[in-house]
Design a protein around this motif. Structure first.
Motif, short mmCIF file in Angstrom:
data_model
loop_
_atom_site.label_atom_id
_atom_site.label_comp_id
_atom_site.label_asym_id
_atom_site.label_seq_id
_atom_site.Cartn_x
_atom_site.Cartn_y
_atom_site.Cartn_z
N GLY A 244 0.82 -1.20 0.00
CA GLY A 244 0.00 0.00 0.00
C GLY A 244 0.85 1.24 0.00
O GLY A 244 2.05 1.21 -0.32
N TYR A 245 0.24 2.36 0.37
CA TYR A 245 0.99 3.61 0.45
C TYR A 245 0.36 4.53 1.48
O TYR A 245 -0.84 4.43 1.79
CB TYR A 245 1.08 4.30 -0.92
N GLY A 246 1.20 5.40 2.03
CA GLY A 246 0.75 6.40 2.97
C GLY A 246 1.13 7.77 2.47
O GLY A 246 2.21 7.97 1.90
N VAL A 247 0.26 8.75 2.65
CA VAL A 247 0.49 10.12 2.20
C VAL A 247 0.84 10.99 3.41
O VAL A 247 0.17 10.92 4.44
CB VAL A 247 -0.74 10.68 1.48
N LYS A 248 1.89 11.79 3.25
CA LYS A 248 2.29 12.69 4.34
C LYS A 248 1.28 13.82 4.49
O LYS A 248 0.88 14.40 3.49
CB LYS A 248 3.68 13.25 4.06
#
Length: 248
Positions: A244-248
């Motif tokens: 997945g990915y995480g956004v700052k």
């Protein structure tokens, strides 16, 4: 080290006996440098091929929206933690400016080969650095950070994620694909417990039972997407993965 049942502890001891030469070499201070310079780069390149076949469709899906995180200039500045031999290069969009980092500088042969195969990218620099200490990368200087099959072996997951958030610009994204602990009631988790100490020693600190989704949920991402997937490799207790990915 995770808690283990009596039967797991017994099998764990048996596995350690089978691997006694490695434990002896480690006691003598020989295994770690040999593993870093010779064994682990060789093994990782071999397993990377098998893992790539199983995970390619997931990586194509994972990295599909990378171009969406281009900076205001239109460029995509990407930092990869634990680049290894560069197996992820093929998934990055054309023109992407890549900074490679790895705590182990002994992947030159495979890295050079993959750089030549992927000349659609601009390679900025290679940093010998641990994920927990990216001081060579200025704060807020990259649009995306990528980390695949790395968080299992860093000394501190939380410190690595803090560094990820530091180097990302506001609105930048952290992409991950990692093997994780299995469901505690499963046979896979039982065998992860059995293999844990010997696996960690043989494979350069790789921990089989990290529940990395918890670390990601505790990190301060403004948006986080996590998907649990299965990437099965023969005779290896690393089938459960997250991506997945995480956004700052």
């Amino acid at each position: 080290m995770p808690e283990a049942t009596a039967s797991a502890l017994l099998l764990r001891a048996g596995l350690a006996l089978l691997a006694w030469p490695v434990y002896l070499l480690s006691f003598l201070g020989i295994w770690e440098p040999f593993c870093k310079k010779v064994f682990f780069p060789f093994f990782l390149e071999k397993i990377a091929g098998a893992h790539e076949k199983k995970s390619k469709k997931y990586k194509q899906e994972l990295f599909r929206n990378l171009p969406d995180f281009r900076g205001p200039s239109g460029e995509l500045r990407l930092l990869e933690i634990g680049t290894g031999s560069g197996s992820n290069f093929q998934f990055y969009p054309a023109g992407c400016k890549v900074t490679c980092s790895d705590i182990n500088p002994n992947f030159q042969e495979g890295l050079s080969r993959n750089m030549k195969k992927n000349q659609h990218l601009h390679y900025e620099q290679f940093l010998v650095a641990a994920g927990e200490d990216l001081r060579q990368v200025p704060s807020g200087s990259v649009d995306a950070v990528v980390c695949t099959l790395v968080l299992c072996s860093v000394q501190s997951v939380s410190s690595t994620l803090r560094e990820v958030l530091r180097v990302l610009r506001p609105g930048g994204a952290f992409y991950f694909l990692e093997h994780v602990a299995a469901e505690h009631s499963s046979w896979t988790y039982f065998w992860q417990q059995v293999c844990y100490p010997t696996w960690k020693l043989v494979f350069a600190g790789c921990c089989l039972t990290r529940e990395l989704w918890k670390n990601l949920e505790e990190a301060k991402f403004s948006e986080l997407k996590i998907q649990h997937i299965s990437v099965a490799l023969p005779w290896m207790p690393i089938e459960p993965h997250i991506m997945g990915y995480g956004v700052k």
